[in-house]
Design a protein around this motif. Structure first.
Motif, short mmCIF file in Angstrom:
data_model
loop_
_atom_site.label_atom_id
_atom_site.label_comp_id
_atom_site.label_asym_id
_atom_site.label_seq_id
_atom_site.Cartn_x
_atom_site.Cartn_y
_atom_site.Cartn_z
N SER B 84 0.82 -1.21 0.00
CA SER B 84 0.00 0.00 0.00
C SER B 84 0.86 1.27 0.00
O SER B 84 0.47 2.30 -0.57
CB SER B 84 -0.94 -0.02 1.21
N ASP B 85 2.03 1.20 0.61
CA ASP B 85 2.93 2.36 0.59
C ASP B 85 3.51 2.59 -0.80
O ASP B 85 3.74 3.73 -1.20
CB ASP B 85 4.07 2.17 1.61
N LEU B 86 3.76 1.51 -1.54
CA LEU B 86 4.21 1.68 -2.93
C LEU B 86 3.07 2.27 -3.76
O LEU B 86 3.30 3.14 -4.62
CB LEU B 86 4.63 0.34 -3.53
N ALA B 87 1.84 1.81 -3.49
CA ALA B 87 0.68 2.37 -4.19
C ALA B 87 0.59 3.87 -3.98
O ALA B 87 0.33 4.64 -4.91
CB ALA B 87 -0.61 1.68 -3.72
N ALA B 88 0.83 4.29 -2.74
CA ALA B 88 0.67 5.70 -2.38
C ALA B 88 1.63 6.62 -3.13
O ALA B 88 1.33 7.79 -3.37
CB ALA B 88 0.85 5.88 -0.87
N VAL B 89 2.80 6.10 -3.49
CA VAL B 89 3.74 6.95 -4.24
C VAL B 89 3.68 6.65 -5.74
O VAL B 89 4.39 7.27 -6.52
CB VAL B 89 5.21 6.81 -3.73
N LEU B 203 -2.46 -0.52 -6.00
CA LEU B 203 -1.24 -0.38 -6.80
C LEU B 203 -1.52 0.18 -8.19
O LEU B 203 -0.84 1.12 -8.64
CB LEU B 203 -0.55 -1.74 -6.92
N ALA B 204 -2.51 -0.37 -8.87
CA ALA B 204 -2.82 0.11 -10.22
C ALA B 204 -3.30 1.55 -10.17
O ALA B 204 -2.95 2.38 -11.02
CB ALA B 204 -3.86 -0.79 -10.87
N ALA B 205 -4.11 1.87 -9.16
CA ALA B 205 -4.63 3.24 -9.03
C ALA B 205 -3.49 4.24 -8.80
O ALA B 205 -3.45 5.30 -9.42
CB ALA B 205 -5.64 3.31 -7.88
N GLY B 206 -2.57 3.89 -7.92
CA GLY B 206 -1.45 4.78 -7.64
C GLY B 206 -0.65 5.07 -8.90
O GLY B 206 -0.30 6.23 -9.19
N GLN B 207 -0.38 4.02 -9.67
CA GLN B 207 0.40 4.22 -10.91
C GLN B 207 -0.41 5.01 -11.94
O GLN B 207 0.14 5.84 -12.67
CB GLN B 207 0.84 2.88 -11.47
N ALA B 208 -1.73 4.77 -11.96
CA ALA B 208 -2.59 5.50 -12.91
C ALA B 208 -2.68 6.98 -12.59
O ALA B 208 -2.93 7.80 -13.48
CB ALA B 208 -3.99 4.88 -12.92
N LEU B 209 -2.48 7.33 -11.32
CA LEU B 209 -2.62 8.73 -10.90
C LEU B 209 -1.32 9.53 -11.03
O LEU B 209 -1.30 10.73 -10.77
CB LEU B 209 -3.16 8.79 -9.46
N ARG B 210 -0.24 8.85 -11.43
CA ARG B 210 1.02 9.57 -11.65
C ARG B 210 0.81 10.57 -12.77
O ARG B 210 0.20 10.27 -13.79
CB ARG B 210 2.15 8.60 -12.04
N GLY B 211 1.34 11.76 -12.57
CA GLY B 211 1.18 12.81 -13.57
C GLY B 211 -0.13 13.56 -13.41
O GLY B 211 -0.33 14.58 -14.09
N LEU B 212 -1.02 13.09 -12.55
CA LEU B 212 -2.30 13.76 -12.33
C LEU B 212 -2.42 14.27 -10.90
O LEU B 212 -2.67 15.46 -10.67
CB LEU B 212 -3.46 12.80 -12.63
N ALA B 213 -2.27 13.40 -9.92
CA ALA B 213 -2.43 13.80 -8.52
C ALA B 213 -1.27 14.69 -8.09
O ALA B 213 -0.13 14.46 -8.48
CB ALA B 213 -2.51 12.56 -7.63
N SER B 214 -1.59 15.70 -7.28
CA SER B 214 -0.53 16.58 -6.78
C SER B 214 0.04 16.05 -5.47
O SER B 214 1.16 16.39 -5.09
CB SER B 214 -1.08 18.00 -6.59
N ALA B 215 -0.74 15.23 -4.77
CA ALA B 215 -0.25 14.60 -3.53
C ALA B 215 -1.06 13.33 -3.31
O ALA B 215 -2.18 13.21 -3.80
CB ALA B 215 -0.39 15.53 -2.33
N ALA B 216 -0.47 12.40 -2.58
CA ALA B 216 -1.18 11.15 -2.29
C ALA B 216 -0.63 10.53 -1.01
O ALA B 216 0.52 10.76 -0.62
CB ALA B 216 -1.02 10.15 -3.44
N ILE B 217 -1.49 9.74 -0.36
CA ILE B 217 -1.10 9.00 0.84
C ILE B 217 -2.05 7.82 0.95
O ILE B 217 -3.18 7.89 0.44
CB ILE B 217 -1.18 9.91 2.10
N ASP B 218 -1.60 6.73 1.55
CA ASP B 218 -2.56 5.65 1.81
C ASP B 218 -3.12 5.82 3.22
O ASP B 218 -2.42 6.29 4.12
CB ASP B 218 -1.95 4.26 1.61
N ILE B 219 -4.37 5.47 3.40
CA ILE B 219 -5.04 5.73 4.68
C ILE B 219 -4.77 4.56 5.62
O ILE B 219 -5.53 3.61 5.67
CB ILE B 219 -6.54 5.97 4.49
#
Lengths: 331, 331
Positions: B84-89, B203-219
């Motif tokens: 989940s931490d890899l997903a978050a970044v 994991l797939a969501a985190g990678q899909a949001l690269r280039g779009l999200a300005s910040a991310a964290i897993d809850i």
């Protein structure tokens, strides 16, 4: 460092975040850390063209070190045993992460623990770049990362029949130090106690032996067990010269002659390197280690005949956590 | 996997080496592993030009999961929380190491645990490349390694005032599932129990949001606590829309209305992603996650005014292991 949610909130202060920040957040001292402690992941820039050597070791209170050992020594020791694996493959240490499981959050204990850990980080040129803190029986897992040029890592599997066996430093310190601790010795300047609680990972030696040693391992399970790992991986046997084993100073006085030899053969927690050297590389290896102030003692030879010979008594090989049988398999 | 010496040999069989070999030694399924399980270190070939994302999480029995949870679920869960931490970044997972501390070596339990762990490895395209086994209170530390193109990792610190806050999936599953477990529910097909014991790293969501999200964290610490981490790192405040929070199905029935909201706001163990998105990126982000079959719910907005507003009751933020104060600092 991050935290993970617990189902049982604990009303004590200070909070985990503050506690981590106070003792373990330091600016990286070396390049390569893009994002250190403080995000979900650490981001690192590996050196282009190098291989990454990774290892993890967990030290449990009451199993790997006495619960009442000095916190600073515990901080040193938990990192040293992981770094010793980098030494064994000849890697240059770069980064580490710490998983700290604590039964309580004692500020003085943590400060001393962090001092011991950080001092060895500094000397080994390692940056602590992440980790987590959880609540439970005191245990510390340390993951270490090192780098090595492709094809140059020292493996267990590279030995050839006829290569000679050498060991760095002296043997029996781990068992002797444990006995000294149990007998009430508390002075960390005591050489056996220091060998047990403050082992010195042979990082410089491992790197110096790259290109010379045909195989290497650190003696964490005991000389016979770890020699067994090399023999198994290289599909060889070995002839040990028991009389040549470099027993640590004071070991015979501490344990008696018989148990001293047993400690040297089967005691774990040595963190010296056992290496095999082809004849042509032996002189250069001795010279490189001599420059480092470290002895390199010839203790036997590898052969194509399976089994380990030259051990007078029937010494049981290194301890295992869940059994006493020993397949010789490193898995 | 390696072992470390114990002072207390245990006469039970099978031996540790055999045990590790039987359950955890598998050939790597993906390239990049030069030397896997079976030497002092694992040797990896990082992808040239990529950054390495590393994280470690330790799960302790009785703290992070019930001691009597199904072993297969524990095997899944201990890996999921680290992934989940890899997903978050937004990193692509590559390798993991496992530190297994066992109070006993029950073969059936280990086989089921290994099955759960390996199934998630396979689905996440991760290779288990090393680790160690020690004796003590049941706990599992998992170190994960992922890769991300330079500059593309999603960090906590990249949010800007005006960015909207979104959350993947639904909230409250961790707390709801714990409650269901405590009430005697044992069917892992129960959606809340599955959310708690078999969380799905995004994991797939985190990678899909690269280039779009300005910040991310897993809850992992709870929505408010983890939003606090983003706010702290980005030096912002936030306005939450409590009514918009996507509560998991069945949560209100399980916990009651008030505790359901409290679970969504402060319960840890969610492993959904909390992300900030600039206006221009929101449509594309929704579309990319829709392709993955994952909802993305707008739950608030970031502002330059410090503090978190829009929370009706005084909900305590995420649990901490050693205190209840909350500095909002991620360290």
């Amino acid at each position: 460092m991050s935290s993970s949610a617990s189902k049982r909130p604990n009303p004590r202060r200070p909070g985990e975040f503050e506690l981590i920040a106070r003792h373990f957040t330091r600016k990286p001292r070396h390049p390569g850390v893009v994002v250190g402690v403080g995000d979900d992941c650490t981001l690192l820039s590996p050196t282009p063209g190098y291989q990454l050597a990774v290892s993890v070791d967990t030290s449990v209170a009451g199993v790997h070190f006495p619960l009442d050992a000095p916190a600073q020594a515990i901080g040193h020791r938990v990192l040293a045993v992981s770094l010793s694996d980098l030494a064994a493959v000849g890697a240059r240490p770069r980064w580490c992460l710490m998983s700290l499981t604590l039964s309580d959050a004692n500020d003085d204990w943590l400060a001393a623990f962090a001092r011991g850990f950080d001092a060895l980080c500094r000397r080994s040129q390692v940056d602590l770049v992440g980790g987590d803190v959880t609540k439970g029986q005191l245990a510390v897992g340390v993951t270490v990362h090192g780098e090595v040029p492709p094809g140059e890592a020292l493996l267990r599997s590279g030995a050839r029949a006829g290569d000679a066996l050498f060991v760095t430093g002296c043997l029996g310190g781990g068992q002797g130090g444990l006995k000294a601790w149990q007998a009430g010795e508390r002075d960390l300047a005591h050489p056996l106690l220091a060998a047990y609680l403050l082992p010195e990972p042979r990082l410089a030696a491992g790197q110096a032996l790259r290109g010379l040693a045909s195989a290497a391992i650190d003696i964490s399970d005991g000389l016979l067990a770890d020699l067994g790992h090399i023999c198994h991986a290289s599909q060889l046997g070995a002839e040990l010269d028991e009389a040549a084993l470099p027993l640590c100073e004071g070991l015979v006085e501490c344990l008696g002659e018989k148990d001293a030899m047993r400690a040297a053969l089967t005691g774990g927690d040595e963190y010296e390197l056992l290496v095999s050297l082809p004849k042509a590389a032996q002189k250069e290896a001795r010279e490189r280690l001599s420059v480092l102030g470290l002895s390199l003692t010839h203790i036997g030879v590898l052969s194509s005949r399976p089994g380990i010979r030259g051990v007078s008594a029937s010494h049981a090989p290194g301890w295992q956590h869940f059994g006493t049988d020993q397949s010789g398999e490193a898995s």
